[in-house]
Enzyme design. Structure first.
Site, PDB file in Angstrom:
ATOM      1  N   THR A 128       0.752  -1.209   0.034  1.00 32.18           N
ATOM      2  CA  THR A 128      -0.026  -0.070  -0.133  1.00 32.18           C
ATOM      3  C   THR A 128       0.914   1.332  -0.015  1.00 32.18           C
ATOM      4  O   THR A 128       1.875   1.471   0.589  1.00 32.18           O
ATOM      5  CB  THR A 128      -0.894   0.171   1.360  1.00 32.18           C
ATOM      6  N   ASP A 162      -0.241   3.783   1.439  1.00 35.80           N
ATOM      7  CA  ASP A 162      -0.595   4.265   2.560  1.00 35.80           C
ATOM      8  C   ASP A 162       0.480   3.936   3.744  1.00 35.80           C
ATOM      9  O   ASP A 162       0.809   4.706   4.924  1.00 35.80           O
ATOM     10  CB  ASP A 162      -1.563   3.956   3.088  1.00 35.80           C
ATOM     11  N   GLN A 192       0.205   9.454  -7.731  1.00 33.73           N
ATOM     12  CA  GLN A 192       1.044   8.872  -6.389  1.00 33.73           C
ATOM     13  C   GLN A 192       0.921   7.316  -6.570  1.00 33.73           C
ATOM     14  O   GLN A 192       1.885   6.685  -6.006  1.00 33.73           O
ATOM     15  CB  GLN A 192       0.451   9.173  -5.070  1.00 33.73           C
ATOM     16  N   ARG A 193       0.031   6.730  -7.410  1.00 35.27           N
ATOM     17  CA  ARG A 193       0.184   5.343  -7.470  1.00 35.27           C
ATOM     18  C   ARG A 193       0.577   4.770  -8.619  1.00 35.27           C
ATOM     19  O   ARG A 193       0.945   3.543  -9.075  1.00 35.27           O
ATOM     20  CB  ARG A 193      -1.443   4.775  -7.325  1.00 35.27           C
TER      21      ARG A 193
HETATM   22  O1  F6P Z   1      -5.131   2.652   0.008  1.00 31.28           O
HETATM   23  C1  F6P Z   1      -4.545   3.252  -1.080  1.00 31.28           C
HETATM   24  C2  F6P Z   1      -5.172   4.540  -1.425  1.00 31.28           C
HETATM   25  O2  F6P Z   1      -4.636   5.040  -2.718  1.00 31.28           O
HETATM   26  C3  F6P Z   1      -5.794   5.506  -0.410  1.00 31.28           C
HETATM   27  O3  F6P Z   1      -4.631   6.179  -0.217  1.00 31.28           O
HETATM   28  C4  F6P Z   1      -6.934   6.296  -1.143  1.00 31.28           C
HETATM   29  O4  F6P Z   1      -7.607   6.635  -0.038  1.00 31.28           O
HETATM   30  C5  F6P Z   1      -7.665   5.209  -1.726  1.00 31.28           C
HETATM   31  O5  F6P Z   1      -6.510   4.268  -1.928  1.00 31.28           O
HETATM   32  C6  F6P Z   1      -8.335   5.595  -3.040  1.00 31.28           C
HETATM   33  O6  F6P Z   1      -9.019   4.583  -3.826  1.00 31.28           O
HETATM   34  P1  F6P Z   1      -9.575   4.611  -5.083  1.00 31.28           P
HETATM   35  O7  F6P Z   1      -8.523   4.262  -6.152  1.00 31.28           O
HETATM   36  O8  F6P Z   1     -10.287   3.388  -5.077  1.00 31.28           O
HETATM   37  O9  F6P Z   1     -10.196   5.740  -5.409  1.00 31.28           O
END
Ligand code: F6P
Length: 341
Positions: free
Chosen positions: A125, A127, A273-274
């Site tokens: 994660t 997070d 960020q992902r």
């Molecule tokens: O858990 C990872 C995360 O990127 C959190 O930081 C964020 O709140 C959530 O996932 C967002 O989720 P989604 O991509 O389903 O909107």
């Protein structure tokens, strides 16, 4: 053995590096076979698989996302979901499962283990909020992306004498905000663990302007003011009952403008960020997790999750790993506060 692999929850950089390490060591050292389950728990629930051999994992080490796909499907909430998973695992000849995910995916893994499924977990994660491990892969990449963004915001903020707010992810933990804010020299960092006082935030903003520099504020998406100070909107819930966060940066900007008369603007980094390639740190951590996960399966150590403790990769019980969220301790926040204003 025939081993199933899945990636669940929000994706993060480094997932492919784990898959690659699991398959490379599993095939070449142990002679195991693999099957990929598509889109998190949806794969075993609906029996959706894909081939997963050495050829399938060639060239994926630096690639962001996950070749297996992901979802927030929660089989525990679906009538007969666990039994369907068990039937599908049996019919695809799967002896054991490696589940790569965060608290939700690993929480399901723990419940499946309790009901007889041979499963090993790998924590992921951005997070960094899993209590069983010092770090999760994906976090370092997210922090570096956010830090670069903050560096860029500093220069444009100075040119226009504006307060700039950078909203980062992290759900109910302030780790990304804390690390990126510290690394980027933010003048205020707001995290969910400590409700903020908007009067104090505005004082920091004004004091920074008095030094003839422009304030940069980093706010975690889950940060919130002391009760009663500002009106907040409630978001939608996902299959695990988590509220969809986001929007605090915009609310903060409006409040700062209203109270200080200074222009305040927000940048929401969101899924940037992902996405994209993992940092070297995350590639190494993810690879080491993958190697240790296949060892755990080979040794029959089910119901465990691989974890980083110091510089060692260890195994912890899935129940311990998912028991509570790892949040920012007050002492770590106090270190950052020295630089506020
Ligand atoms: O858990 C990872 C995360 O990127 C959190 O930081 C964020 O709140 C959530 O996932 C967002 O989720 P989604 O991509 O389903 O909107």
């Amino acid at each position: 053995m025939r081993i199933g692999v899945l990636t669940g929850g929000g994706d993060c950089p480094g997932l492919n590096a784990v898959i690659r390490a699991v398959v490379r060591k599993g095939v070449s050292v142990y002679g195991h076979e693999f099957v990929g389950f598509r889109d998190g728990w949806r794969g075993p629930l609906e029996g959706e698989t894909m081939p997963l051999d050495i050829q399938a994992v060639r060239g994926i080490l630096p690639r962001g996302g996950t070749i297996l796909g992901s979802s927030r499907t929660n089989p525990i909430k679906i009538e007969g979901g666990v039994d369907r998973i068990k039937e599908n695992l049996a019919s695809s000849g799967v002896d054991a499962l490696i589940a790569i995910g965060g608290e939700d995916t690993l929480g399901v893994a723990r419940q499946l283990f309790d009901r007889g499924v041979q499963v090993v977990g790998v924590p992921k994660t951005i997070d960094n909020d899993l209590s069983g491990t010092d770090y999760t892969f994906g976090f370092d990449t997210a922090v570096n992306i956010a830090t670069e963004a903050i560096d860029r915001l500093h220069t444009t903020a100075e040119s226009h004498h504006r307060a700039l707010i950078c909203e980062v992810m992290g759900r109910h933990a302030g780790w990304i905000a804390l690390h990126a804010g510290m690394a980027g020299g933010a003048n205020v960092i707001l995290i969910p663990e400590k409700p903020f006082d908007i009067d104090r935030v505005c004082e920091y903003v004004e004091s920074r302007f008095r030094t003839r520099y422009s304030p940069i504020l980093v706010v975690a998406e889950g940060a919130h003011p002391i009760e009663g100070q500002m009106e907040l909107q409630a978001g939608e819930l996902d299959a695990f009952g988590h509220v969809r966060l986001g929007g605090i940066g915009e609310m903060l900007a409006k409040e700062i403008e209203k109270r200080t008369g200074k222009e305040a603007r927000t940048t929401v980094l969101g899924h940037i960020q992902r996405g994209g390639t993992p940092t070297a740190f995350d590639r190494v951590l993810a690879t080491r997790f993958g190697l240790q996960a296949i060892d755990a399966v080979h040794e029959g150590e089910y119901g465990t999750m691989v974890a980083l403790r110091g510089t060692d990769i260890v195994r912890v019980g899935l129940d311990e790993a998912t028991a509570e969220l790892k949040t920012v301790p007050a002492s770590r926040y106090a270190e950052a506060e020295v630089f506020f204003g």
